[in-house]
Design a protein around this motif. Structure first.
Motif, PDB file in Angstrom:
ATOM      1  N   ILE A 274       0.838  -1.128  -0.213  1.00  0.00           N
ATOM      2  CA  ILE A 274      -0.003  -0.018   0.099  1.00  0.00           C
ATOM      3  C   ILE A 274       0.778   1.228  -0.111  1.00  0.00           C
ATOM      4  CG2 ILE A 274      -0.443   0.086   2.445  1.00  0.00           C
ATOM      5  CD1 ILE A 274      -3.309   0.962   1.862  1.00  0.00           C
ATOM      6  N   PHE A 275       2.026   1.265   0.559  1.00  0.00           N
ATOM      7  CA  PHE A 275       3.060   2.449   0.843  1.00  0.00           C
ATOM      8  C   PHE A 275       3.343   2.877  -0.549  1.00  0.00           C
ATOM      9  CE2 PHE A 275       5.229  -1.509   1.661  1.00  0.00           C
ATOM     10  CZ  PHE A 275       6.159  -1.500   0.736  1.00  0.00           C
ATOM     11  N   ALA A 276       3.446   1.839  -1.862  1.00  0.00           N
ATOM     12  CA  ALA A 276       3.762   2.482  -2.934  1.00  0.00           C
ATOM     13  C   ALA A 276       2.707   3.116  -3.820  1.00  0.00           C
ATOM     14  CB  ALA A 276       4.547   1.431  -3.685  1.00  0.00           C
ATOM     15  N   ALA A 277       1.406   3.230  -3.492  1.00  0.00           N
ATOM     16  CA  ALA A 277       0.572   3.744  -4.223  1.00  0.00           C
ATOM     17  C   ALA A 277       0.668   5.380  -4.052  1.00  0.00           C
ATOM     18  CB  ALA A 277      -0.852   3.549  -3.532  1.00  0.00           C
ATOM     19  N   SER A 278       0.475   5.965  -5.229  1.00  0.00           N
ATOM     20  CA  SER A 278       0.633   7.496  -5.206  1.00  0.00           C
ATOM     21  C   SER A 278      -0.400   8.268  -4.477  1.00  0.00           C
ATOM     22  CB  SER A 278       0.440   8.043  -6.831  1.00  0.00           C
ATOM     23  OG  SER A 278       0.567   9.299  -6.722  1.00  0.00           O
ATOM     24  N   THR A 279       0.143   9.417  -4.035  1.00  0.00           N
ATOM     25  CA  THR A 279      -0.745  10.360  -2.936  1.00  0.00           C
ATOM     26  C   THR A 279      -1.127  11.479  -3.858  1.00  0.00           C
ATOM     27  OG1 THR A 279       1.276  11.278  -2.201  1.00  0.00           O
ATOM     28  CG2 THR A 279       0.242   9.657  -1.056  1.00  0.00           C
ATOM     29  N   ASN A 280      -0.655  11.608  -5.085  1.00  0.00           N
ATOM     30  CA  ASN A 280      -1.082  12.542  -6.083  1.00  0.00           C
ATOM     31  C   ASN A 280      -2.270  12.383  -6.873  1.00  0.00           C
ATOM     32  OD1 ASN A 280      -1.019  14.795  -8.011  1.00  0.00           O
ATOM     33  ND2 ASN A 280       0.830  14.328  -8.816  1.00  0.00           N
TER      34      ASN A 280
END
Length: 365
Positions: free
Chosen positions: A144-150
């Motif tokens: 999950i940490f590799a998903a974008s936050t943009n």
């Protein structure tokens, strides 16, 4: 509506449904939770429009319905009040006011118009997959940490979940890194859906031991944990097959324990911050050096001989957070593989063989 309910039962139900209620929703009524009392069941519902949670309480000596009905009340204040009370609590709606009382306390809360709350269909349908709840949480946690936050690219803010050939696969990418976790399943089903990472984080924020049945359709993913039904909408966009970026051939390999690499990273990261977290990795003459710098303030060099490397001199600039995230899913020995052009770095470990992490270097060693 009028009901009597034990504080612990009500508090537990509120805690469960509140995980899907946003503090600042797009509609004011979505700050509320729906409480419905009918037949032999007291139902609480919370939603942010994308993730919805329903918790049901069967009537008993600790949960009695005196007058059926439904009410929509602002969550935050209601939750805080219930936490302050003890024993049996009476909830009663009188003239658009929710009265909350015990033997010694009385509160009156204004309520929302129930008709303004969104309609939610908690029916479970679609392909079904049986999976241990803690295994499901681990699969999510490993990627999950590799998903974008943009949010400019909404689909990259998702976790892609697919199934084929009796395997379920979770993948994420933000274009700079890629994470993949795979697990065998008993069912021979095929699906491919994407769920916003923030929603998946919310719906896996429950403690539970045992198996769950995932119901997966083109519209939503839903499942039950005891008396709680949880669902989240599927993002209606195509997730490209980014697994093709994972190289099949490598030129060199670095072997090092997670403890040793973490120690190097933690020491080098002391002087950098979230806005500038570049580190430099240098291997030459059987010495691995990780260096970092903060312009005009500090710099650091951390060295070790506790590793093995089968190539010539290596110089790379890396995002320290990306590297820390990638190795966090493993234990013990790490295998860090480099392509010949050093543009893709794959991290694996026998401690979690069904997980693969890929990161890319930064410019400017």
């Amino acid at each position: 509506m009028k009901l009597k309910i034990d504080k612990l039962l009500l508090d537990n139900a509120i805690e469960r449904v509140s995980k899907s209620v946003d503090a600042n929703p797009f509609l004011p009524v979505m700050k509320g939770i729906l409480i419905q009392a009918e037949d032999n069941k007291i139902t609480l519902i919370g939603s942010n429009g994308e993730t919805s949670i329903k918790h049901e309480i069967e009537t008993s000596i600790d949960a009695q319905i005196e007058l059926p009905g439904i009410v929509l009340v602002e969550l935050s204040l209601f939750k805080n009040i219930i936490k302050k009370l003890d024993g049996e609590i009476v909830l009663e709606v009188v003239n658009n006011i929710l009265k909350i009382s015990t033997n010694n306390e009385n509160y009156n809360l204004n309520i929302y118009d129930v008709n303004e709350y969104i309609a939610i269909d908690f029916a479970c349908y679609g392909e079904q997959v049986k999976i241990n709840w803690n295994d499901f949480k681990s699969l999510v946690r490993d990627v999950i940490f590799a998903a974008s936050t943009n949010e400019v690219s909404l689909i990259l803010c998702c976790v892609n979940i697919s199934a084929a050939n009796k395997k379920i696969k979770f993948i994420t990418t933000d274009r700079f890194r890629y994470a993949q976790a795979v697990q065998d399943i008993s069912e021979d089903v095929t699906f491919n859906i994407s769920i916003l990472a923030k929603n998946l984080r919310d719906i896996t924020n429950f403690d539970y031991n045992g198996d769950v049945i995932l119901n997966i359709s083109d519209q939503k993913i839903s499942f039950k944990l005891d008396s709680t039904t949880i669902e989240s909408k599927v993002v209606d966009q195509l997730y490209q097959d980014v697994s093709r970026i994972v190289p099949q051939e490598f030129d060199t390999e670095l072997k090092i324990t997670k403890k040793e690499l973490n120690n190097l990273l933690n020491k080098a990261s002391v002087i950098i911050n979230e806005n500038y977290n570049k580190i430099k990795l240098h291997i030459v003459d059987n010495v691995l050096t990780i260096s970092s710098a903060r312009e005009e303030i500090a710099n650091a060099e951390i060295k070790t001989n506790n590793f093995s490397y089968n190539g010539e001199e290596l110089k790379l600039a890396l995002n320290s957070r990306f590297l820390k995230d990638a190795i966090s899913v493993y234990e013990d020995n790490l295998n860090i593989l480099f392509t010949k052009d050093k543009l893709r770095i794959v991290i694996k470990s026998n401690s979690n063989p069904n997980v693969l992490q890929l990161i890319t270097p930064q410019k400017g060693f």
